[in-house]
Scaffold this active site. Structure first.
Site, PDB file in Angstrom:
ATOM      1  N   LYS A 157       0.755  -1.133  -0.241  1.00  0.00           N
ATOM      2  CA  LYS A 157       0.158   0.065   0.049  1.00  0.00           C
ATOM      3  C   LYS A 157       0.807   1.289   0.102  1.00  0.00           C
ATOM      4  O   LYS A 157       0.521   2.292  -0.576  1.00  0.00           O
ATOM      5  CB  LYS A 157      -0.915  -0.065   1.116  1.00  0.00           C
ATOM      6  CG  LYS A 157      -2.081  -0.985   1.134  1.00  0.00           C
ATOM      7  CD  LYS A 157      -3.089  -0.981   2.261  1.00  0.00           C
ATOM      8  CE  LYS A 157      -4.182  -2.002   2.058  1.00  0.00           C
ATOM      9  NZ  LYS A 157      -5.272  -1.780   3.145  1.00  0.00           N
TER      10      LYS A 157
ATOM     11  N   ASP B 250     -10.115   2.728   1.690  1.00  0.00           N
ATOM     12  CA  ASP B 250     -10.073   2.239   3.315  1.00  0.00           C
ATOM     13  C   ASP B 250     -10.833   3.154   4.072  1.00  0.00           C
ATOM     14  O   ASP B 250     -11.829   2.532   4.924  1.00  0.00           O
ATOM     15  CB  ASP B 250      -8.695   1.798   3.567  1.00  0.00           C
ATOM     16  CG  ASP B 250      -8.169   0.743   3.016  1.00  0.00           C
ATOM     17  OD1 ASP B 250      -8.779  -0.103   2.610  1.00  0.00           O
ATOM     18  OD2 ASP B 250      -6.828   0.724   3.068  1.00  0.00           O
TER      19      ASP B 250
END
Ligand code: ATR
Length: 274
Positions: free
Chosen positions: A72, A108
């Site tokens: 990420k 997210d």
């Protein structure tokens, strides 16, 4: 990339084989009748192979990539740009290939906040975010942006300091949790409770006025959620975070609104068969 004439999206991670994203996205394609046009795959990509994989995305014109641990943050320098949110969070969980330009985004925080917004007002509420890793950061970003007063609780205070400073949050040790009893919203973003019967929160601090959200989704009902339910609190399982970040990705990949009900059903059916 068009495999059998299909537009390809995929999730990469290391490990990735337990990812539920293919089930959720492919369930969405099927529900919209676009499963002949789109397919969502998974690929294990090691940190050493990340650069070569991103080149493959360009060469084969892969439409979209979801990124999970450990990519990420490290994928960011390989991209052509990232949006403001991903910049602030310092992580991307998806890449969209727009005619050869690779753009990183982060959904997210959407997975963290949308399920909460459905059941409570975030503005003016107090929230305890347990953990200060990638998931913790997405929660803190989403909650502070929505007007919540957030306290970060972490096992290692030192590790959480940069996060607390960046978002102007109070910071406490996880050993010092009695103030949680006065908190409206409690979010576990650590792995405590994953495939175990442990909870990061002492049950004595849970009560019926609270909303308790556990980002852990295996088991579906963690010890924390069981304790919260027994105390009469409202609970949100980790599958909701997984689903809501996926709904947002689905829209960015396909340009179509995610068929939420069908995608949730595909996930639940898959989990019940395991
Ligand atoms: P992710 O990116 O998935 O959130 P991470 O970056 O490894 O994962 O973050 C893990 C978080 O869970 C950290 O806040 C970690 O606390 P430390 O900073 O003290 O390491 C927390 N965590 C992990 N295991 C834990 C445990 N057994 N008890 C309490 N906190 C734990």
């Amino acid at each position: 990339m068009k495999r059998d004439g299909k537009k390809i999206c995929m999730i990469i991670g290391d490990p990735v084989e337990h990812s539920l994203s293919p089930v959720i996205h492919n369930g969405g394609y099927k529900a919209l009748g676009i499963d002949k046009e789109y397919e969502y795959l998974m690929e294990n990509v090691t940190p050493e192979d990340l650069k070569a994989f991103i080149q493959k995305v360009r060469d084969e014109n892969i439409l979209g990539v979801s990124c999970t641990i450990p990519h990420k943050e490290t994928v960011i320098p390989c991209l052509d740009g990232i949006d403001e949110t991903a910049k602030t969070i310092g992580a991307v969980n998806m890449i969209v290939n727009k005619n050869g330009t690779l753009q990183g985004n982060n959904t997210d925080w959407i997975g963290a906040t949308r399920p909460l917004v459905k059941v409570c007002d975030l503005k003016g509420s107090s929230a305890a975010v347990i953990g200060a890793g990638g998931a913790g950061k997405a929660f803190v970003y989403g909650l502070t942006n929505a007007g919540c007063k957030v306290t970060v609780y972490n096992r290692t205070l030192e590790n959480a300091k940069p996060l607390a400073i960046q978002f102007g949050c109070e910071l406490r040790s996880l050993d010092d949790q009695d103030q949680i009893k006065n908190t409206d919203i409690i979010c576990n973003t650590t792995s405590v409770g994953m495939d175990s019967d442990e909870s990061p929160i002492n049950k004595a601090y849970l009560n019926k006025n609270q909303v308790v959200f556990d980002a852990v989704y295996s088991p579906l009902e963690t010890r924390l959620l069981k304790d919260a339910k027994e105390k009469g609190a409202q609970t949100i399982p980790g599958t909701e975070m997984l689903l809501h970040q996926a709904f947002a990705q689905f829209q960015l990949f396909t340009g179509k609104e995610a068929p939420q009900k069908a995608m949730r059903q595909a996930l639940m059916e898959h989990l019940s068969e395991r």
